[in-house]
Write a protein that holds these residues in place. Structure first.
Motif, PDB file in Angstrom:
ATOM      1  N   ARG A  43      -8.239  16.883   3.932  1.00 52.90           N
ATOM      2  CA  ARG A  43      -7.655  15.627   4.185  1.00 52.90           C
ATOM      3  C   ARG A  43      -6.608  15.201   3.345  1.00 52.90           C
ATOM      4  NH1 ARG A  43      -9.473  10.616   2.910  1.00 52.90           N
ATOM      5  NH2 ARG A  43     -10.576  10.905   0.989  1.00 52.90           N
ATOM      6  N   LEU A  44      -6.690  15.327   1.930  1.00 55.42           N
ATOM      7  CA  LEU A  44      -6.030  15.150   1.015  1.00 55.42           C
ATOM      8  C   LEU A  44      -4.615  15.739   1.006  1.00 55.42           C
ATOM      9  CD1 LEU A  44      -5.557  13.088  -1.427  1.00 55.42           C
ATOM     10  CD2 LEU A  44      -6.320  14.875  -3.105  1.00 55.42           C
ATOM     11  N   THR A  45      -4.553  16.994   1.438  1.00 56.40           N
ATOM     12  CA  THR A  45      -3.377  17.585   1.825  1.00 56.40           C
ATOM     13  C   THR A  45      -2.658  17.318   2.979  1.00 56.40           C
ATOM     14  OG1 THR A  45      -3.967  19.800   0.781  1.00 56.40           O
ATOM     15  CG2 THR A  45      -2.297  19.986   2.048  1.00 56.40           C
ATOM     16  N   TYR A  46      -3.356  17.067   3.887  1.00 56.34           N
ATOM     17  CA  TYR A  46      -2.971  16.531   5.287  1.00 56.34           C
ATOM     18  C   TYR A  46      -2.320  15.213   5.098  1.00 56.34           C
ATOM     19  CZ  TYR A  46      -5.698  20.263   7.524  1.00 56.34           C
ATOM     20  OH  TYR A  46      -6.071  21.468   7.901  1.00 56.34           O
ATOM     21  N   ALA A  47      -2.968  14.361   4.370  1.00 58.29           N
ATOM     22  CA  ALA A  47      -2.293  13.001   3.929  1.00 58.29           C
ATOM     23  C   ALA A  47      -0.917  13.122   3.300  1.00 58.29           C
ATOM     24  CB  ALA A  47      -3.034  12.059   3.145  1.00 58.29           C
ATOM     25  N   TRP A  48      -0.862  14.095   2.227  1.00 59.02           N
ATOM     26  CA  TRP A  48       0.430  14.156   1.585  1.00 59.02           C
ATOM     27  C   TRP A  48       1.579  14.521   2.567  1.00 59.02           C
ATOM     28  CZ3 TRP A  48       2.935  18.835   1.202  1.00 59.02           C
ATOM     29  CH2 TRP A  48       4.209  19.195   0.433  1.00 59.02           C
ATOM     30  N   ARG A  49       1.078  15.737   3.244  1.00 62.51           N
ATOM     31  CA  ARG A  49       2.051  16.266   4.445  1.00 62.51           C
ATOM     32  C   ARG A  49       2.490  15.111   5.187  1.00 62.51           C
ATOM     33  NH1 ARG A  49      -0.983  20.319   6.915  1.00 62.51           N
ATOM     34  NH2 ARG A  49      -0.509  21.513   4.900  1.00 62.51           N
ATOM     35  N   ASP A  50       1.541  14.476   5.878  1.00 62.72           N
ATOM     36  CA  ASP A  50       1.876  13.456   6.849  1.00 62.72           C
ATOM     37  C   ASP A  50       2.843  12.348   6.204  1.00 62.72           C
ATOM     38  OD1 ASP A  50       0.345  14.618   8.696  1.00 62.72           O
ATOM     39  OD2 ASP A  50      -1.390  13.073   8.623  1.00 62.72           O
ATOM     40  N   TYR A  51       2.667  12.003   4.948  1.00 63.16           N
ATOM     41  CA  TYR A  51       3.231  10.968   4.243  1.00 63.16           C
ATOM     42  C   TYR A  51       4.916  11.466   3.964  1.00 63.16           C
ATOM     43  CZ  TYR A  51       4.845   7.340   1.223  1.00 63.16           C
ATOM     44  OH  TYR A  51       5.576   6.305   0.697  1.00 63.16           O
ATOM     45  N   THR A  52       4.793  12.855   3.416  1.00 61.01           N
ATOM     46  CA  THR A  52       6.077  13.134   2.917  1.00 61.01           C
ATOM     47  C   THR A  52       6.997  13.833   3.952  1.00 61.01           C
ATOM     48  OG1 THR A  52       4.844  15.431   2.206  1.00 61.01           O
ATOM     49  CG2 THR A  52       5.237  13.608   0.391  1.00 61.01           C
ATOM     50  N   HIS A  53       6.308  14.021   4.933  1.00 61.47           N
ATOM     51  CA  HIS A  53       7.192  14.693   6.219  1.00 61.47           C
ATOM     52  C   HIS A  53       7.336  13.504   7.446  1.00 61.47           C
ATOM     53  CE1 HIS A  53       7.566  18.403   3.954  1.00 61.47           C
ATOM     54  NE2 HIS A  53       6.330  18.451   3.668  1.00 61.47           N
ATOM     55  N   GLY A  54       6.934  12.562   6.922  1.00 56.05           N
ATOM     56  CA  GLY A  54       7.177  11.679   8.163  1.00 56.05           C
ATOM     57  C   GLY A  54       6.184  11.547   9.151  1.00 56.05           C
ATOM     58  N   GLY A  55       5.139  11.897   8.935  1.00 58.23           N
ATOM     59  CA  GLY A  55       4.271  11.925  10.034  1.00 58.23           C
ATOM     60  C   GLY A  55       3.501  10.703  10.044  1.00 58.23           C
ATOM     61  N   SER A  56       2.193  10.560  10.785  1.00 57.29           N
ATOM     62  CA  SER A  56       1.826   9.287  11.034  1.00 57.29           C
ATOM     63  C   SER A  56       0.372   9.205  10.026  1.00 57.29           C
ATOM     64  CB  SER A  56       1.040   9.380  12.295  1.00 57.29           C
ATOM     65  OG  SER A  56       0.346   8.208  12.648  1.00 57.29           O
TER      66      SER A  56
ATOM     67  N   ILE B 286       0.806  -1.225   0.157  1.00 55.58           N
ATOM     68  CA  ILE B 286      -0.007  -0.018   0.072  1.00 55.58           C
ATOM     69  C   ILE B 286       0.945   1.222   0.204  1.00 55.58           C
ATOM     70  CG2 ILE B 286      -1.765   1.315   1.149  1.00 55.58           C
ATOM     71  CD1 ILE B 286      -2.926  -1.115   0.200  1.00 55.58           C
ATOM     72  N   ASP B 287       1.919   1.183   0.787  1.00 55.34           N
ATOM     73  CA  ASP B 287       2.850   2.363   0.810  1.00 55.34           C
ATOM     74  C   ASP B 287       3.399   2.609  -0.584  1.00 55.34           C
ATOM     75  OD1 ASP B 287       4.408   3.898   2.791  1.00 55.34           O
ATOM     76  OD2 ASP B 287       6.121   3.089   1.553  1.00 55.34           O
ATOM     77  N   GLU B 288       3.932   1.706  -1.160  1.00 54.34           N
ATOM     78  CA  GLU B 288       4.400   1.805  -2.726  1.00 54.34           C
ATOM     79  C   GLU B 288       3.287   2.259  -3.598  1.00 54.34           C
ATOM     80  OE1 GLU B 288       5.981  -0.848  -6.280  1.00 54.34           O
ATOM     81  OE2 GLU B 288       6.697  -1.567  -3.980  1.00 54.34           O
ATOM     82  N   ALA B 289       2.078   1.820  -3.321  1.00 55.65           N
ATOM     83  CA  ALA B 289       1.122   2.275  -4.208  1.00 55.65           C
ATOM     84  C   ALA B 289       0.584   3.876  -3.793  1.00 55.65           C
ATOM     85  CB  ALA B 289      -0.243   1.395  -3.939  1.00 55.65           C
ATOM     86  N   PHE B 290       0.783   4.207  -2.826  1.00 57.52           N
ATOM     87  CA  PHE B 290       0.632   5.609  -2.221  1.00 57.52           C
ATOM     88  C   PHE B 290       1.588   6.515  -2.563  1.00 57.52           C
ATOM     89  CE2 PHE B 290      -0.416   9.005   0.920  1.00 57.52           C
ATOM     90  CZ  PHE B 290      -1.791   9.163   0.524  1.00 57.52           C
ATOM     91  N   LYS B 291       2.683   6.222  -2.540  1.00 61.27           N
ATOM     92  CA  LYS B 291       3.769   7.006  -3.190  1.00 61.27           C
ATOM     93  C   LYS B 291       3.723   7.473  -4.436  1.00 61.27           C
ATOM     94  CE  LYS B 291       9.022   7.164  -3.537  1.00 61.27           C
ATOM     95  NZ  LYS B 291      10.074   6.594  -3.083  1.00 61.27           N
ATOM     96  N   TRP B 292       3.259   6.323  -5.328  1.00 62.67           N
ATOM     97  CA  TRP B 292       3.242   6.292  -6.763  1.00 62.67           C
ATOM     98  C   TRP B 292       1.943   7.271  -6.866  1.00 62.67           C
ATOM     99  CZ3 TRP B 292      -1.170   5.891  -9.950  1.00 62.67           C
ATOM    100  CH2 TRP B 292      -0.876   6.022 -11.204  1.00 62.67           C
ATOM    101  N   PHE B 293       0.884   7.178  -6.139  1.00 57.30           N
ATOM    102  CA  PHE B 293      -0.497   8.205  -6.377  1.00 57.30           C
ATOM    103  C   PHE B 293       0.260   9.439  -5.994  1.00 57.30           C
ATOM    104  CE2 PHE B 293      -3.297  10.664  -4.033  1.00 57.30           C
ATOM    105  CZ  PHE B 293      -4.519  10.617  -4.822  1.00 57.30           C
ATOM    106  N   LEU B 294       0.963   9.794  -5.070  1.00 58.36           N
ATOM    107  CA  LEU B 294       1.288  11.254  -4.871  1.00 58.36           C
ATOM    108  C   LEU B 294       2.248  11.739  -5.802  1.00 58.36           C
ATOM    109  CD1 LEU B 294       2.213  10.994  -0.749  1.00 58.36           C
ATOM    110  CD2 LEU B 294      -0.003  11.923  -1.947  1.00 58.36           C
ATOM    111  N   GLU B 295       3.026  10.899  -6.413  1.00 53.30           N
ATOM    112  CA  GLU B 295       3.881  11.613  -7.595  1.00 53.30           C
ATOM    113  C   GLU B 295       3.196  11.691  -8.762  1.00 53.30           C
ATOM    114  OE1 GLU B 295       7.250   8.638  -7.214  1.00 53.30           O
ATOM    115  OE2 GLU B 295       7.957   9.530  -5.569  1.00 53.30           O
ATOM    116  N   ASN B 296       2.385  10.948  -9.124  1.00 47.44           N
ATOM    117  CA  ASN B 296       1.771  10.802 -10.346  1.00 47.44           C
ATOM    118  C   ASN B 296       0.288  11.252 -10.703  1.00 47.44           C
ATOM    119  OD1 ASN B 296       3.822   9.284 -12.152  1.00 47.44           O
ATOM    120  ND2 ASN B 296       3.595   8.246 -10.416  1.00 47.44           N
ATOM    121  N   ILE B 297      -0.478  11.406  -9.452  1.00 44.32           N
ATOM    122  CA  ILE B 297      -2.107  11.499  -9.652  1.00 44.32           C
ATOM    123  C   ILE B 297      -2.004  12.987  -8.689  1.00 44.32           C
ATOM    124  CG2 ILE B 297      -4.507  10.927  -8.962  1.00 44.32           C
ATOM    125  CD1 ILE B 297      -3.149   9.353 -11.108  1.00 44.32           C
TER     126      ILE B 297
END
Length: 70
Positions: free
Chosen positions: A30-43, A7-18
């Motif tokens: 919530r989409l921006t919060y998810a991006w921020r949490d993922y890219t900045h090592g959040g939860s 799922i992590d790999e799929a989400f990384k691809w989603f952030l980079e491509n979609i």
């Protein structure tokens, strides 16, 4: 169809491509919060990643467990 090993790999691809190609009005809340949490090592949980992936495309998750007795 694109296949990922997690799922992590799929989400990384989603952030980079979609996500990066979405209009600014969709990159709010919530989409921006998810991006921020993922890219900045959040939860960010797998459940949250899955929900976002399902919102923007079809997702099929399969779990494969292989066991070989000794």
């Amino acid at each position: 169809m694109i296949t990922f090993s997690s799922i992590d790999e799929a989400f990384k691809w989603f952030l980079e491509n979609i996500y990066k190609n979405l209009p600014a009005d969709q990159k709010k809340g919530r989409l921006t919060y998810a991006w921020r949490d993922y890219t900045h090592g959040g939860s960010i949980t797998e459940k949250r990643m899955r929900q976002i992936l399902e919102e923007y495309g079809d997702i099929e998750i399969k779990t494969v467990v292989s066991y070989r007795p000794k």
